[in-house]
Structures are given as C-alpha cells and as structure tokens.
Scaffold this motif. Sequence first.
Motif, mmCIF file in Angstrom:
data_model
loop_
_atom_site.group_PDB
_atom_site.id
_atom_site.type_symbol
_atom_site.label_atom_id
_atom_site.label_comp_id
_atom_site.label_asym_id
_atom_site.label_seq_id
_atom_site.Cartn_x
_atom_site.Cartn_y
_atom_site.Cartn_z
ATOM 1 N N ALA A 7 46.508 49.940 50.723
ATOM 2 C CA ALA A 7 45.956 49.146 51.827
ATOM 3 C C ALA A 7 44.435 49.122 51.748
ATOM 4 O O ALA A 7 43.795 48.081 51.945
ATOM 5 N N ILE A 8 43.834 50.285 51.443
ATOM 6 C CA ILE A 8 42.382 50.342 51.265
ATOM 7 C C ILE A 8 41.950 49.459 50.107
ATOM 8 O O ILE A 8 40.946 48.736 50.176
ATOM 9 N N GLY A 9 42.714 49.490 49.008
ATOM 10 C CA GLY A 9 42.389 48.647 47.866
ATOM 11 C C GLY A 9 42.448 47.172 48.205
ATOM 12 O O GLY A 9 41.593 46.386 47.781
ATOM 13 N N ALA A 10 43.465 46.782 48.972
ATOM 14 C CA ALA A 10 43.602 45.375 49.367
ATOM 15 C C ALA A 10 42.417 44.920 50.202
ATOM 16 O O ALA A 10 41.813 43.867 49.953
ATOM 17 N N LEU A 11 42.060 45.721 51.189
ATOM 18 C CA LEU A 11 40.936 45.365 52.060
ATOM 19 C C LEU A 11 39.615 45.387 51.300
ATOM 20 O O LEU A 11 38.737 44.548 51.529
ATOM 21 N N ALA A 12 39.471 46.340 50.372
ATOM 22 C CA ALA A 12 38.237 46.426 49.592
ATOM 23 C C ALA A 12 38.062 45.192 48.712
ATOM 24 O O ALA A 12 36.966 44.639 48.605
ATOM 25 N N GLY A 13 39.147 44.747 48.081
ATOM 26 C CA GLY A 13 39.059 43.553 47.249
ATOM 27 C C GLY A 13 38.698 42.314 48.055
ATOM 28 O O GLY A 13 37.874 41.498 47.632
ATOM 29 N N LEU A 14 39.308 42.172 49.232
ATOM 30 C CA LEU A 14 39.001 41.034 50.094
ATOM 31 C C LEU A 14 37.556 41.094 50.589
ATOM 32 O O LEU A 14 36.864 40.074 50.629
ATOM 33 N N ALA A 15 37.091 42.297 50.952
ATOM 34 C CA ALA A 15 35.727 42.447 51.432
ATOM 35 C C ALA A 15 34.725 42.155 50.325
ATOM 36 O O ALA A 15 33.706 41.480 50.545
ATOM 37 N N ALA A 16 35.003 42.644 49.108
ATOM 38 C CA ALA A 16 34.103 42.403 47.982
ATOM 39 C C ALA A 16 34.002 40.914 47.690
ATOM 40 O O ALA A 16 32.900 40.382 47.457
ATOM 41 N N SER A 17 35.129 40.223 47.702
ATOM 42 C CA SER A 17 35.114 38.782 47.450
ATOM 43 C C SER A 17 34.338 38.046 48.530
ATOM 44 O O SER A 17 33.556 37.129 48.245
ATOM 45 N N THR A 18 34.526 38.450 49.771
ATOM 46 C CA THR A 18 33.823 37.816 50.887
ATOM 47 C C THR A 18 32.319 37.976 50.759
ATOM 48 O O THR A 18 31.557 37.027 50.993
ATOM 49 N N MET A 19 31.863 39.176 50.358
ATOM 50 C CA MET A 19 30.421 39.425 50.272
ATOM 51 C C MET A 19 29.742 38.652 49.145
ATOM 52 O O MET A 19 28.533 38.471 49.163
ATOM 53 N N THR A 20 30.519 38.166 48.164
ATOM 54 C CA THR A 20 29.906 37.343 47.122
ATOM 55 C C THR A 20 29.635 35.923 47.615
ATOM 56 O O THR A 20 28.905 35.176 46.965
ATOM 57 N N GLY A 21 30.242 35.546 48.743
ATOM 58 C CA GLY A 21 30.065 34.192 49.257
ATOM 59 C C GLY A 21 30.869 33.154 48.506
ATOM 60 O O GLY A 21 30.583 31.958 48.605
ATOM 61 N N THR A 22 31.872 33.589 47.743
ATOM 62 C CA THR A 22 32.679 32.672 46.938
ATOM 63 C C THR A 22 33.716 31.970 47.810
ATOM 64 O O THR A 22 34.658 32.599 48.283
ATOM 65 N N ARG A 23 33.529 30.660 48.002
ATOM 66 C CA ARG A 23 34.439 29.910 48.863
ATOM 67 C C ARG A 23 35.743 29.547 48.166
ATOM 68 O O ARG A 23 36.786 29.428 48.801
#
Length: 418
Positions: A181-197
């Motif tokens: 669950a931590i890995g899933a949220l971390a991946g989503l958060a990392a992608s969000t912080m790149t600003g990749t739409r």
Amino acid sequence: MNNNLIKQADPKQAVIGVLIFLFPFLSLVTPFGIGLASFSLLIAALFFLKPGFAALRTHWTAIRWVVLLFGFNFLYTAACLVLRDQSIGDLEKPARMLFALSALMLVLAAKPDRKALWWGVIGGAFLGMLLVGYQRLVLGEERPGGLLNAITFGDIALSLGLIALAAMVDVRSVRKVFWPAIGALAGLAASTMTGTRGGWLGLVLCGLLFIQHSHVLNNRRVRAVVAFTFAFMAAMYFIPETGVKERVRQGVLDISSYFSGGSAFTNVGVRLELWKAAGILIEDAALLGRGEDGYREVLEPLVRKGELDPVVLEMPHFHNEAVQAMVTGGVIGLVAWFGMILAPFVFFTRAMSVRNASRQEFATALAGILLVTSYFGYGLTEVIFWSVKGAMFYALMVFLLMGFYLNAKEANHKPGPV
C-alpha cells in the motif's frame, strides 16, 4: 509478503532474486538501473539456456504471440535498415526489447521468489518519491524528474505504484498489506510531483479495469486501499501546492488558444500541431512510413510556406505512440507497435479470467494488465517507447510478470499439497 527480502534455499535462485529486485528498485533513482538490469538478466540467462529453452517450449502455446510480436517489431526495424538509409542505432531498442525475453526464460527455469519483484517495486517507488519530493519541495524545481526526463520518470513511477497495488492481492495479513500500500501511494505521489499529466490518462484506464474486474475488491483491505489511492489522486487535484489543478487548467487554455488561432508553442498546442503535421505525412507514405528522420524533409518546405508552425521541426517525436509508429513505420510499423501492447494485454486478460486461480496468479496477472494498460494510456500524449529506459522497463516487466504468472499457475495446479 515475507519480511525477508529474498528467502531462497538455492543460492542461484537468491542471486537471480537480487537481480530482479534491483531492476525496479534502481529504475528511478539511477540513470543506469534499467540498462544494468537488462544486461544482468541477459547474462544470467546464459547460465540457464538449456532449461530456459525447455521452459519456453513447454509454455509456447501461452506465450507465442507475445514473443512473435516482439520479434516482428525487431525484424521489421531490421528490414527498414535495408529499405531506407537509417542508422544501425535504430535497431538498439527493438533488439533489446526482444532480448528481454531472457528475463522470462530465467524466471521459468530458475523459479526465483516473486517477492523479490514486489519488494523491488515497493522500494523503487518509495525512493523515487523521496527523490522528486526533494527536488520539488526543497530545490523548488517545477518539473522534477530525478535523473530522467520528467515525463519518463512520472510514467515509470506511476507504473510502479500500480504494480504495487496489484501486489496487495498477494498478501494475507493486515500487517503485510501495509508495505505494498505504501508502494502504491509512493508511486502515485512521485508521478504527481513530476507534473506529468499524461499519466492521469493511464490511471483512468486502469480505474476502468478495476471496475471491470471488481472481484479483486472482494478483499476488504484491498478495497479500502484502492479507494484511498484514488481519493488521494483526487485530493492532489484540489491541493494548490501540487500544481495538478493548474496544469489541467493550463491544458484546457492551450487547446482553446490553439483552435482560436493562437500560438502552437504551448504544451498541448505543440502536440496538436505535431498531429496535424503527422496527418500530412501519413497520407503520403501510409504503408511503410518515412523512417525516424526521413519525414523532416517533407516538413521543412511546409514550414517555409507557413502551413505548419516551425515548432514541429524542434520536437524529437510526435507525442503519440500510434502516430509516431505510423509516421516512421507506416501501417506495418503501427501493427508492430500495437502488437507489443495487444499481445501482453490478451495474455494477462486471459490469465485473470481463469477460474479457481490462486491469489499469486491473480496478483501477477493484474500487475501485468495494469502495466500494459497504463503504457497504452501514456502513449496517447507521449512516446514513452522513444526513451530506451521507458521501452526497456516495459519489456522487462512484461516478461518478468509473465514468468511469475506461469510459475504460480504451475504451482497451483501441481498435484498434491502446495
């Protein structure tokens, strides 16, 4: 999931498990992780050639279309070197994607613990989040991407998050489900912080898959974390500091400006102008395309005449996988690209529909279908295969997940206690 990283009785299995763990673990935080993994797994497979080829023959009926279509992509690129004056370097990506088959051979022959892959995915997503978080929050970078391109980083990070989400199916206790669950949220958060739409399109498609295969949500813990994950992404949109809402708003403005006759030199406007140019190119060379560089000779006079914005000559690709395949390889090139998406999608979709499948089978099949679907979504606004890292991550992960699925299926249907 076992808290031990690798728990193997056979030293060879342990070594291979470490190599598999390092692939996703290093994919975001080093410039060499994916390349190192591809060569390491290829070399390791040389020590298992006989059992590896025997395993491929055993499972050939199930895997043949995936292998053949990756091979077709390589052979068509090789043929284009003869038909056109192209660089031999154009053969690198399709060759290395085909050689990623060695990962499948290795997993089938040596049967390493799939937990090595799960832990590598979780750790890689978490380290990626820390890296872009530091760049975004401490260094103040607007589009952080670690040591990679921001779009490539964001897409791979999201894929790691989705695979970690699938890994949650492969656990039993509440305590152990915490880590994927931590890995899933971390991946989503990392992608969000790149600003990749573009990654959001992949996420939407994956959300539709969760609805279609809703039986994965029968587990209350998994259902809760999946709901929290998508709620987390929605929250990212409404929190101004993430910049997600602003980038969506800017995208809408870019589209409005472009069709009102404004500048094409915006993130979305560039894509629209490139697709306009691609339409002209495809019409003139629909069957075989024009190669990676040949199309520029056609665009230059159109730019001089004012029919196209000069920005089309500044971009390295057409920001859409299907369009890129059509322009450079024609209809046959489109078949070659789409085959590498469709064949794994069919493989994993069939795997998910098997009755009485174990949770191990379902987890690996779900991870595979989420990976393929997300990559298709990325390809709607980006050429993720343009990057060697993006292409190799896809090929290696597809073949690894296929191997772990087939191992799990074999173990589940083996006579006697498991």
